[in-house]
Design an enzyme around this catalytic site. Structure first.
Site, PDB file in Angstrom:
ATOM      1  N   GLY A 254     -91.758  27.096   7.736  1.00  0.00           N
ATOM      2  CA  GLY A 254     -92.431  27.636   6.535  1.00  0.00           C
ATOM      3  C   GLY A 254     -93.577  28.722   6.597  1.00  0.00           C
ATOM      4  CD  GLU A 291     -99.817  27.149   7.247  1.00  0.00           C
ATOM      5  OE1 GLU A 291    -100.343  27.012   8.255  1.00  0.00           O
ATOM      6  OE2 GLU A 291     -98.772  26.364   6.954  1.00  0.00           O
TER       7      GLU A 291
HETATM    8 ZN   LIG Z   1     -99.707  22.826   8.870  1.00  0.00          ZN
END
Ligand SMILES: [Zn+2]
Length: 826
Positions: A254, A291
């Site tokens: 992702g 993130e």
């Molecule tokens: Zn991660």
């Protein structure tokens, strides 16, 4: 420790996008604490043509050898050396097509095929781009420079300090020195990147292929907010001067948290108001926040070893939700966490084939279909439980202390617990080690004896097996009284069983009040379950608890303690349900039962699902409305397709009317387009599939392409499905091949043929990115193996001898197959 360590890497790279090759020159400064005659560095698929030891400005050749098995080069110094030592290594490598290491990402611009060169290093592929000590513990500083074509743009972790044009039309791009960091977080990119930016105290940008960066506005705005939240919550400023979100066309995962240069699949960072659904927007925000949290949890404080990977992923998962919830409280993020994270983790961890969050002996843990639900989902859920136990304030202060103490260094689980314990003055170490170091999780059985509740714990697994494991469980109970009042009680269960006093007049009790605990509940007392049903129907219980009761009951069905019919008999209590969390969980459970059961039982599931979802759709409307709640928009797209699948003519007609708009190149609202495409495919023929292929080819949106790839797995006609299978292997880009295959493994018309297809296409499937091949096995085996269990087992017994790396995912898939077989037979 008396080991040779890296201090500084100076890396010069020249990527050649015409030949898919790069040349590299590494100047590596080492700390050699005691006289040594050589050193070993990790390398993989690099051809070294020179290695020298620098002394007084002169290079002296070193003898070296390469061991491809160990992924190492062994360097012999010309003589014994110690102190600070500098090596120079010249090498060449391939810009590969494997989506790992230094690789090529393909995209189409103006009808022409083009490439960017980018990197993906976690866990151990930095060695494919430069010789290094490829372990998170071996932190060093980095200084990169790239020599690229004058028309291209280079990106790395830090800001550009100099861009120097050369006479041959190329340019040399030099980047700032990084802080001390691990190799797996280094990033290099070269290509036709275009940016949009927001110059604040930290320069933030979105990079994409030309023409697409403008679609990064949504992400950029959210990133600014998320950055403000993180700096404030963690009490430490983001340490670099810039932060990029980079959209990569070909990307296996992702996203990846490279320090200052976070990479994403295009659908997770680029936004198109006509194509991106509410579910898509939410996913973008959650992933960006995830993130970003890594820039502290992982990048600033790094796990001492891969076995502590949960210190990265559990926190990033937790904060992925925490940050988004802070800015969008109306999205009910923590409710969605229960289904998207906790429910998935409870299901994964109920297998015997599981392991602790802190993976034992895991010096080389790989994030895959087997480990991710434990490290991410269970880890995040356990953190939520700990936050509930110590309180929000102490949790934040403990994390601040931990980050401050270990910044630019490495940490282990213990370091975290001690920080939380110090701040909260509660026995966090004991509790955490319980949940982090042992596999599985408990089931709490509750029985009533007059005014008392007897609670007992044991390990919860779907298949039987002995276990004497115990956990320290924060138990919370809500007790309902005859006068309509209710009262909450909490206790810490630190033994096999305990007795709780409810007082007089209790009519019902609900364990795991608010569902913050990571455990299953089994109610021995059938009358209590009936009473709870009434509390569900009257909505006297909050939606999280309404979710928990039915999901625990469904877990008992999978465990073989209750029948599918018991679950169906309980569902009428939800006939007036309007909250997304219980409804979407019921949808998921019914869909699984629908596939696993046969004959009359399957018909009954379809009928229950049809009635329930038609009623919900009447209430919320088939068409998306401007005033819809966020979660309603997401729920609609989930149950529209299922209602049609269960034979709702209304849902089918609605979707087909919408689908005919698409066929005429008209717009359909993004919040229903996935269902519309699925229904369109399920009722479609060969021409419909040709239309899909044309649309997939011409679409500019990865979000839309992925929805279409889901849809083409839903065709009912076997002849068309065979074409879809061929199309997937021959034409769908590697990054997305697993999507239609996973969907087909839930398609009743495809299931009977998929096992043979799998067997006869093994060679092609084995060429998938490892994480995608594992997903295919995990999706296919537990369902397509039904009715041929012996054959499937026999096949994998032989197959695993050649494919050792697949053993975790194969074992868990075979255990699921066993559970499903029992559920089909019962
Ligand atoms: Zn991660």
């Amino acid at each position: 420790m008396n080991e040779i360590r890296p201090i500084h890497y100076k890396i010069h790279l020249e990527p050649d996008l015409a030949k898919f090759q790069f040349t590299g020159k590494l100047e590596l400064l080492l700390e050699v604490p005691a006289p040594a005659s050589g050193v070993s560095l990790n390398i993989l698929d690099l051809a070294i043509w020179k290695c020298e030891l620098m002394a007084q400005g002169k290079g002296e050749a070193c003898v070296f050898s390469v061991d491809p098995q160990k992924e190492e080069m062994r360097i012999l110094f010309p003589r014994q050396v110690s102190g600070e030592v500098s090596l120079i290594i010249d090498y060449v490598g391939e810009i590969n097509n494997r989506m790992s290491g230094f690789y090529r990402s393909r995209y189409v611009r103006d009808g022409k095929e083009r490439y960017a060169a980018v990197t993906q290093f976690e866990e151990s592929d930095a060695r494919r781009a430069f010789p290094c000590f490829d372990h998170p513990r071996m932190k060093a500083t980095f200084e990169a420079e790239m020599l690229i074509d004058g028309g291209l743009t280079a990106i790395s972790n830090t800001a550009v300090v100099e861009e120097k044009p050369l006479e041959d039309g190329r340019k040399l791009v030099r980047f700032e020195r990084t802080p001390k960091m691990s190799t797996y977080l280094v990033f290099f990119g070269a290509g036709e990147f275009e940016f949009i930016q927001d110059p604040g105290e930290v320069l933030i940008r979105v990079a994409a292929v030309p023409g697409k960066a403008v679609q990064g506005k949504y992400s950029l705005e959210f990133l600014r907010k998320a950055l403000t939240f993180c700096e404030e919550y963690y009490g430490i400023k983001y340490p670099l001067s810039k932060l990029d979100l980079i959209a990569i066309a070909d990307f296996a995962f992702g996203a990846m948290e490279n320090w200052g240069a976070i990479t994403f699949r295009e659908n997770l960072v680029l936004h198109d108001p006509d194509k991106t659904s509410k579910a898509g927007e939410e996913r973008m925000c959650v992933v960006i926040a995830h993130e970003l949290a890594h820039q502290w949890f992982g990048n600033l404080v790094t796990p001492e070893d891969w076995k502590y990977l949960w210190l990265n992923e559990s926190f990033a998962t937790f904060f992925g939700y925490e940050v988004v919830d802070h800015y969008y409280p109306g999205w009910d993020l923590w409710e969605q966490f229960l289904q998207g994270q906790t429910e998935v983790a409870l299901d994964r961890d109920a297998l015997h084939e599981t392991f602790a969050i802190e993976i034992p002996g895991g010096d080389h843990v790989v994030i895959n279909a087997s480990t991710a639900p434990i490290i991410y989902n269970k880890g995040g859920s356990v953190l939520r439980q700990v936050e509930g136990y110590v309180g929000k304030e102490a949790f934040r202060e403990g994390l601040r202390l931990y980050l401050r103490k270990y910044q630019y260094r490495c940490a282990s689980s213990r370091d975290l617990w001690e920080a939380l314990e110090e701040v909260s003055e509660k026995p966090v170490s004991k509790m955490m080690s319980n949940w982090i170091e042992q596999p599985g999780f408990p089931m709490v059985t509750v029985e009533r004896e007059d005014g008392n509740l007897l609670v007992t714990q044991e390990r919860f697994t779907y298949m039987p097996g002995p276990s004497d494991q115990e956990w320290l469980i924060p138990i919370s109970v809500r007790v309902f009284y005859g006068d309509g009042q209710s009262k909450g009680m909490t206790t810490l269960l630190d033994a096999k069983s305990a007795i709780l006093d409810m007082g007089a007049g209790a009519v019902a009790y609900k364990l795991n009040d608010g569902q913050s605990g990571f455990y299953r509940v089994r109610y021995r007392d059938k009358d209590n379950l009936k009473e709870l049903g009434k509390q569900v129907a009257s909505k006297a219980l909050p939606s999280a608890d309404r979710w928990g009761i039915q999901d625990d009951l469904y877990a008992m069905v999978k465990r073989g303690e209750a029948k599918t019919e018991d679950y169906l008999d309980f569902l009428p209590h939800y006939s007036e349900e309007d909250a997304s969390l219980p409804l979407s969980s019921i949808a998921a459970n019914l869909h699984q039962a629908f596939i696993l059961r046969e004959g009359d039982s399957r018909q009954r599931i379809a009928s229950v699902g049809r009635t329930l979802f038609e009623r919900v759709l009447e209430n919320i409307g088939y068409e998306p409305g401007r005033k819809d709640k966020h979660t309603t928009s997401i729920l609609r797209d989930q149950i529209l397709w299922q209602a049609a699948l269960y034979g709702s003519t209304k849902a089918e007609e609605f979707c087909m009317t919408q689908f005919s708009l698409l066929l005429k190149d008209k717009k359909v609202h993004p919040d229903i387009s996935k269902s519309v495409l699925q229904v369109g495919a399920s009722l479609g023929n060969r021409e419909t599939f040709e239309w899909f292929m044309g649309k997939i080819k011409s679409s500019e949106s990865e979000h839309e392409r992925m929805n279409m790839l889901v849809a083409i797995g839903c065709f009912n006609d076997w002849e068309v499905l065979k074409r879809v299978q061929r199309y997937v292997l021959e034409e769908v880009p590697d990054r997305n091949k697993f999507i239609p295959i996973s969907v087909m493994s839930e398609n009743l018309n495809a299931i009977p043929f998929l096992w043979d297809w799998y067997r006869s296409n093994l060679a092609a499937l084995e060429r998938f990115h490892p994480i995608h091949y594992e997903r295919v096995i995990a999706a296919l085996v537990p369902i397509c193996g039904l009715g041929r269990e012996e054959e499937v087992r026999g096949f994998f017994q032989e197959y695993m001898k050649k494919q050792e790396k697949l053993k975790d995912v194969v074992k868990l898939s075979l255990e699921r197959l066993e559970i499903h077989s029992r559920m089909r037979r019962s």
